[in-house]
Every structure is written in structure tokens, then in C-alpha cells.
Write an enzyme that holds these catalytic residues in place. Structure first.
Site, short mmCIF file in Angstrom:
data_model
loop_
_atom_site.label_atom_id
_atom_site.label_comp_id
_atom_site.label_asym_id
_atom_site.label_seq_id
_atom_site.Cartn_x
_atom_site.Cartn_y
_atom_site.Cartn_z
N LYS A 180 0.07 4.23 -0.32
CA LYS A 180 -0.60 5.39 0.29
C LYS A 180 -0.41 6.64 -0.56
CE LYS A 180 -0.27 3.09 4.70
NZ LYS A 180 -0.16 3.13 6.14
N SER A 215 3.49 -2.15 10.31
CA SER A 215 4.95 -2.12 10.52
C SER A 215 5.65 -3.43 10.14
CB SER A 215 5.28 -1.74 11.97
OG SER A 215 4.83 -0.42 12.23
N HIS A 254 -9.51 0.60 5.24
CA HIS A 254 -8.22 0.88 5.86
C HIS A 254 -8.40 1.84 7.03
CE1 HIS A 254 -4.15 2.35 6.45
NE2 HIS A 254 -3.75 1.22 5.88
N GLY A 313 2.31 2.18 10.69
CA GLY A 313 3.20 3.33 10.51
C GLY A 313 3.92 3.76 11.78
N GLU A 334 -5.13 -5.37 10.65
CA GLU A 334 -4.13 -4.33 10.84
C GLU A 334 -4.43 -3.58 12.14
OE1 GLU A 334 -2.24 -3.03 6.98
OE2 GLU A 334 -4.19 -2.06 6.93
N ASN A 393 0.87 -1.19 0.00
CA ASN A 393 0.00 0.00 0.00
C ASN A 393 0.90 1.23 0.00
OD1 ASN A 393 -1.82 2.02 0.49
ND2 ASN A 393 -2.50 1.26 2.49
N GLU A 422 -6.78 4.32 8.02
CA GLU A 422 -6.64 5.76 7.73
C GLU A 422 -7.93 6.33 7.14
OE1 GLU A 422 -2.96 5.28 5.61
OE2 GLU A 422 -2.01 4.79 7.52
P1 PGA Z 1 2.83 0.23 7.61
O1 PGA Z 1 1.36 0.38 7.00
O2 PGA Z 1 3.40 -1.05 7.05
O3 PGA Z 1 3.57 1.47 7.16
O4 PGA Z 1 2.67 0.13 9.08
C1 PGA Z 1 0.53 -0.74 6.83
C2 PGA Z 1 -0.77 -0.34 6.21
O5 PGA Z 1 -1.26 0.76 6.46
O6 PGA Z 1 -1.37 -1.13 5.47
#
Ligand code: PGA
Length: 316
Positions: free
Chosen positions: A74, A272, A156, A232, A226, A72, A158
Site C-alpha cells: 500500500k 487481516s 482493490h 486492515g 477480500e 500489498n 481501497e
Molecule cells: P490487510 O490488507 O492484510 O492489512 O487486512 C489486505 C489487503 O488490503 O489486501
């Protein structure tokens, strides 16, 4: 064998290996008398009936689906940096028995689709709830398919927590995407305070139910667990923390959909994931792959994560 801890030992924002706090009343949920009987139940309904056959001796998959790794990207990248990333991915040596997808920002989908190896499919990071038209700023499923997208990421954290999308809205998107044969990477996961309050399973099951209520079939859905506190932040869930939710989600599918869907649906972990921690996570039997954010922006590291499928295999 994973162990579900029912203790509420998490304090403050510590996210150590011993912190679990998944659910205060977890045992009641299942009408079981003990965690032992819960896992006996899972064992008899899933594990014994779902061993994966004919694929170089896979030994650590509870589900029967192919390992799945999504990147992803983003809201990152420029034409130049994306061209470099694509070129790194094109020259990487990738295991063949993995479904790999990347989700570039909308504006680069066409560029990536036209330049990336066919071994990697393209996903979108969002879509509209129905057919396109007078919906300023939205992107329709039909447009995504026109560009060659095979998947869309929905739910997701976010989008849930920064953009305010709720289960119902996400469910509508999933219904429409699936009706047009666009696969859905359906994200679920708890906030830190929800984990600390022992509500991890409640939240994940509510989010699962919203998807289940909305979708006509589970053929083209991958579940991404997740935990929001891991996204993140560099605070990856321990393999045990991830496994205990994955096995519970698989059991939820078995009880609320069918045992067949529970077996075949890929449940991937995100939060992460890195080249350094993917192998230990991949060894867990209910972890069927990964959804990767930050580390998917680095071609060689993303390749390492894709190739962690090898930790699920023994020599033929
Ligand atoms: P990250 O994000 O690997 O940077 O923690 C994972 C995600 O949002 O799918």
C-alpha cells in the site's frame, strides 16, 4: 466440506464464526433444491477433476494452480524501511512451490526490483487503462513492464471505495494490462452492510462478471477475495466464512467461464491475514493463497504466511 448457511443471523457489527448472511436467496440462484445438491454439484464438477498431481502429495487444494501469496505494501515505507524489508525477505527461507509477489508503492518499484531476490516477483498497486501519454499522475502498463513488474493489483477495495473506481473502469484496466501480458490480481469483496443484508454472493458475482466481461482470457488472472470488513481491521474472516465464498466463486467460474478455468484459477484470500491465522485458512481446500497487507510489511511474518503452503501438504 464447507457448509453454506442461508440464515441471516448476523446482527449489528458482530462478525462471529456463526455469522454468515451470504445471500438471502442463495438456493434460488443455482436452481438447486438444497445446499447439499449445490455442493454435490461442485464436488462432481470441480473437486474430483481437479486434484493436483505430482507435488509432494497436496491434499487440500480444490484448484490445480500453484499456491500464490501477494504482499500489498500500500502507501507505506521509506527508502530505508523498504531496504530493511527487502533484506529480511532476501534472508528468509521460503518454500519453493509458491508464487510470491510484492507490490511496493510505485516510487520504490525500481529499488525493490533491483535488490529483491528473484524468487519474489514485483507487482504494481494500480495502472492506467491504456497506453501512456497525457494522463497526469497515471502510470502506464508499459512503464510497469519496463521496471520488471509481472503483476498489477486491480479492483482493490481501497480503490473502489476510497477512490471511487467502478467495475467498468477496473475492467478497462484489466483488459489493457492483460493485453500487454501483465498479470492481474483481481480483487472482489463485499462491504459489511452488504454481508449483513445477505448480498455477499451478489456483490462478488457482479464483480466477477465485470472482470469476465472485460478479459479475453483467464490465463494470467488471480482472484483475491477480500471482504472489505476484514481489510486492515484485524477482523479476519473465519476459515469457514472464507471457504464458503471461495467455493462459490469457483463454482461461478465453472458455470460462467469453464470448468478448466475454475480449476486452474487461483482464488486467494485477503483481509487481516497474519502469521497466526494463515495456517488454518490455508487448510481450506478452495483457498489457494493470500493477499496480505499489514503483515506483508514484516519480513519474517510474511515468510510465515508464504510457508503456510506446507499445511496443504502431507509427507511424500
Ligand atoms: P490487510 O490488507 O492484510 O492489512 O487486512 C489486505 C489487503 O488490503 O489486501
Amino acid at each position: 466440506m464447507a457448509v453454506v448457511s442461508t440464515s441471516l443471523t448476523g446482527t449489528g457489527s458482530q462478525l462471529s464464526g456463526q455469522f454468515s448472511g451470504l445471500r438471502k436467496s442463495f438456493l434460488n440462484l443455482d436452481n438447486s433444491n438444497s445446499t447439499h445438491s449445490f455442493f454435490q454439484n461442485v464436488d462432481s464438477h470441480l473437486r474430483l477433476s481437479s486434484s493436483r498431481k505430482g507435488c509432494r502429495g497436496v491434499v487440500t487444494m480444490a484448484g490445480s494452480g500453484k499456491f500464490f501469496v501477494g504482499g500489498n505494501w500500500k502507501c507505506n515505507g521509506t527508502k530505508d524501511s523498504i531496504s530493511k524489508l527487502v533484506s529480511d525477505l532476501n534472508s528468509a527461507s521460503l518454500e519453493s512451490d509458491v508464487d510470491v509477489v510484492v507490490a511496493p508503492p510505485f516510487v520504490y518499484l525500481d529499488q525493490v526490483k533491483n535488490t529483491l531476490t528473484e524468487q519474489i516477483e514485483i507487482a504494481a498497486q494500480n495502472c492506467w487503462t491504456g497506453k501512456g501519454g497525457a494522463f497526469t499522475g497515471e502510470i502506464s502498463v508499459e512503464q510497469l513492464k519496463d521496471l520488471g513488474c509481472k503483476w498489477v493489483i486491480l479492483g482493490h477495495s481501497e480503490r473502489r471505495h476510497i477512490l471511487g473506481e467502478n467495475n467498468e473502469f477496473i475492467g478497462k484496466k484489466a483488459t489493457y494490462a492483460l493485453s500487454q501480458n501483465l498479470g492481474v490480481i483481481a480483487c472482489i469483496g463485499e462491504l459489511l452492510e452488504e454481508r449483513e443484508a445477505g448480498k455477499t454472493f451478489d456483490i462478488c458475482f457482479q464483480q466477477m462478471k465485470a472482470f469476465a466481461d472485460a478479459v479475453p482470457s483467464w490465463d494470467d488472472i488471480v482472484i483475491a477475495y477480500e471482504p472489505v470488513w476484514a481489510i486492515g481491521t484485524g477482523k479476519v474472516a473465519t476459515p469457514e466464512q472464507a471457504q464458503e465464498v471461495h467455493v462459490a466463486v469457483r463454482d461461478w467460474l465453472s458455470k460462467n467461464v469453464t470448468a478448466e478455468v475454475a480449476s486452474k484459477t487461483r482464488i486467494i484470500y485477503g483481509g487481516s491475514v497474519s502469521g497466526g491465522n494463515c495456517a488454518e485458512l490455508a487448510k481450506k481446500e478452495d483457498i489457494d493463497g493470500f493477499l496480505v497487507g499489514g503483515a506483508s510489511l514484516k519480513g519474517p511474518e510474511f515468510a510465515t504466511i508464504i510457508n503456510s503452503v506446507t499445511t496443504k501438504k502431507v509427507a511424500a
